[in-house]
Design a protein around this motif. Structure first.
Motif, PDB file in Angstrom:
ATOM      1  N   ASP A 165     -31.258 -12.399  57.583  1.00 17.46           N
ATOM      2  CA  ASP A 165     -30.696 -13.074  56.405  1.00 17.46           C
ATOM      3  C   ASP A 165     -31.318 -14.450  56.211  1.00 17.46           C
ATOM      4  O   ASP A 165     -31.632 -14.844  55.088  1.00 17.46           O
ATOM      5  CB  ASP A 165     -29.175 -13.192  56.526  1.00 17.46           C
ATOM      6  CG  ASP A 165     -28.470 -11.850  56.396  1.00 17.46           C
ATOM      7  OD1 ASP A 165     -29.111 -10.877  55.940  1.00 17.46           O
ATOM      8  OD2 ASP A 165     -27.271 -11.767  56.768  1.00 17.46           O
ATOM      9  N   VAL A 166     -31.500 -15.193  57.298  1.00 16.19           N
ATOM     10  CA  VAL A 166     -32.125 -16.518  57.223  1.00 16.19           C
ATOM     11  C   VAL A 166     -33.564 -16.383  56.759  1.00 16.19           C
ATOM     12  O   VAL A 166     -34.033 -17.132  55.897  1.00 16.19           O
ATOM     13  CB  VAL A 166     -32.039 -17.246  58.592  1.00 16.19           C
ATOM     14  CG1 VAL A 166     -32.910 -18.485  58.608  1.00 16.19           C
ATOM     15  CG2 VAL A 166     -30.598 -17.593  58.911  1.00 16.19           C
ATOM     16  N   ARG A 167     -34.280 -15.414  57.313  1.00 18.69           N
ATOM     17  CA  ARG A 167     -35.675 -15.173  56.930  1.00 18.69           C
ATOM     18  C   ARG A 167     -35.764 -14.843  55.446  1.00 18.69           C
ATOM     19  O   ARG A 167     -36.606 -15.387  54.726  1.00 18.69           O
ATOM     20  CB  ARG A 167     -36.234 -14.025  57.775  1.00 18.69           C
ATOM     21  CG  ARG A 167     -37.709 -14.005  57.885  1.00 18.69           C
ATOM     22  CD  ARG A 167     -38.203 -12.953  58.860  1.00 18.69           C
ATOM     23  NE  ARG A 167     -38.038 -13.401  60.225  1.00 18.69           N
ATOM     24  CZ  ARG A 167     -37.362 -12.736  61.174  1.00 18.69           C
ATOM     25  NH1 ARG A 167     -36.815 -11.581  60.907  1.00 18.69           N
ATOM     26  NH2 ARG A 167     -37.258 -13.212  62.385  1.00 18.69           N
ATOM     27  N   LYS A 168     -34.882 -13.972  54.976  1.00 19.62           N
ATOM     28  CA  LYS A 168     -34.888 -13.593  53.556  1.00 19.62           C
ATOM     29  C   LYS A 168     -34.559 -14.780  52.656  1.00 19.62           C
ATOM     30  O   LYS A 168     -35.175 -14.953  51.603  1.00 19.62           O
ATOM     31  CB  LYS A 168     -33.897 -12.454  53.314  1.00 19.62           C
ATOM     32  CG  LYS A 168     -34.368 -11.114  53.845  1.00 19.62           C
ATOM     33  CD  LYS A 168     -33.308 -10.044  53.664  1.00 19.62           C
ATOM     34  CE  LYS A 168     -33.741  -8.731  54.289  1.00 19.62           C
ATOM     35  NZ  LYS A 168     -32.682  -7.714  54.223  1.00 19.62           N
ATOM     36  N   ALA A 169     -33.607 -15.603  53.075  1.00 18.44           N
ATOM     37  CA  ALA A 169     -33.237 -16.784  52.283  1.00 18.44           C
ATOM     38  C   ALA A 169     -34.409 -17.764  52.204  1.00 18.44           C
ATOM     39  O   ALA A 169     -34.659 -18.348  51.147  1.00 18.44           O
ATOM     40  CB  ALA A 169     -32.018 -17.463  52.895  1.00 18.44           C
ATOM     41  N   ASN A 170     -35.124 -17.936  53.299  1.00 17.27           N
ATOM     42  CA  ASN A 170     -36.290 -18.826  53.304  1.00 17.27           C
ATOM     43  C   ASN A 170     -37.383 -18.310  52.371  1.00 17.27           C
ATOM     44  O   ASN A 170     -37.983 -19.080  51.623  1.00 17.27           O
ATOM     45  CB  ASN A 170     -36.838 -18.988  54.720  1.00 17.27           C
ATOM     46  CG  ASN A 170     -35.951 -19.844  55.590  1.00 17.27           C
ATOM     47  OD1 ASN A 170     -35.156 -20.628  55.108  1.00 17.27           O
ATOM     48  ND2 ASN A 170     -36.074 -19.674  56.890  1.00 17.27           N
ATOM     49  N   ILE A 171     -37.617 -17.014  52.410  1.00 18.64           N
ATOM     50  CA  ILE A 171     -38.635 -16.418  51.538  1.00 18.64           C
ATOM     51  C   ILE A 171     -38.224 -16.564  50.076  1.00 18.64           C
ATOM     52  O   ILE A 171     -39.031 -16.924  49.220  1.00 18.64           O
ATOM     53  CB  ILE A 171     -38.894 -14.945  51.918  1.00 18.64           C
ATOM     54  CG1 ILE A 171     -39.623 -14.876  53.274  1.00 18.64           C
ATOM     55  CG2 ILE A 171     -39.705 -14.227  50.840  1.00 18.64           C
ATOM     56  CD1 ILE A 171     -39.779 -13.474  53.836  1.00 18.64           C
TER      57      ILE A 171
END
Length: 189
Positions: free
Chosen positions: A36-42
């Motif tokens: 989820d954090v990775r997706k939010a950063n992207i």
């Protein structure tokens, strides 16, 4: 707390038994939170890229930006657009810093570098959704960068600094993307 667990690893016909350090209590929810954090950063980085993408190129659209004091700026310069944006997300800030670094290093390509980074992150998102590990994606980008650098070196044409005509052609080409492009014939020599 960490514990050592025996793990059998099979790779290309080799079977190895090793002890691996595993965190107790690590759950699927921890991995989901990382995703989820990775997706939010992207998403944050892609939002910055999308904001300047339409201003790129000879048919780039102008943006009207209103500052907090009510001042209105109309521009299609990606660097100006990014400077005027109030960015809070850390990854989005990195995209703005990427543009600033490009401006300092080359003096041009500030929009392109952000749009390219956004495109690469879009590809990353697709690869991550297929289950490819982030380290594998990173290593592949490094390999692609090495190969691209090799190709660029092979196709480059050395410039003789004694050849005035070749230098003027290079300078005219460089100035063609700037506001002064109409006067590049006067400025190049």
């Amino acid at each position: 707390a960490k514990s050592l667990l025996p793990v059998t690893v099979a790779a290309r016909g080799l079977h190895l038994s090793v002890k691996m350090s595993v965190l107790k209590g690590e759950t699927k929810e921890d991995h989901k939170q990382q995703d989820d954090v990775r997706k939010a950063n992207i998403r944050a980085a892609k939002a910055i890229a999308d904001a300047v993408r339409t201003s790129l190129g000879p048919r780039g659209m102008d943006k009207m930006i209103q500052s907090g004091q009510g001042e209105v700026i109309i521009t299609n310069d990606g660097a100006t657009i990014l400077k005027q944006m109030a960015v809070a997300h850390p990854t989005a800030k990195m995209m703005v810093e990427l543009s600033k670094s490009q401006d300092i290093e080359a003096g041009d390509g500030t929009t392109s570098v952000v749009v390219i980074a956004g495109g690469l992150l879009n590809c990353c998102q697709s690869l991550l959704s297929r289950g490819i590990h982030p380290n594998q994606i990173s290593e592949s980008f490094q390999l692609a960068c090495t190969k691209a650098t090799e190709i660029m070196r092979e196709m480059s044409i050395p410039v003789d600094f004694a050849d005035r005509d070749a230098l003027i052609k290079c300078t005219t080409t460089s100035l063609s993307s700037k506001v002064v492009s109409q006067s590049s014939g006067l400025l190049a020599p």
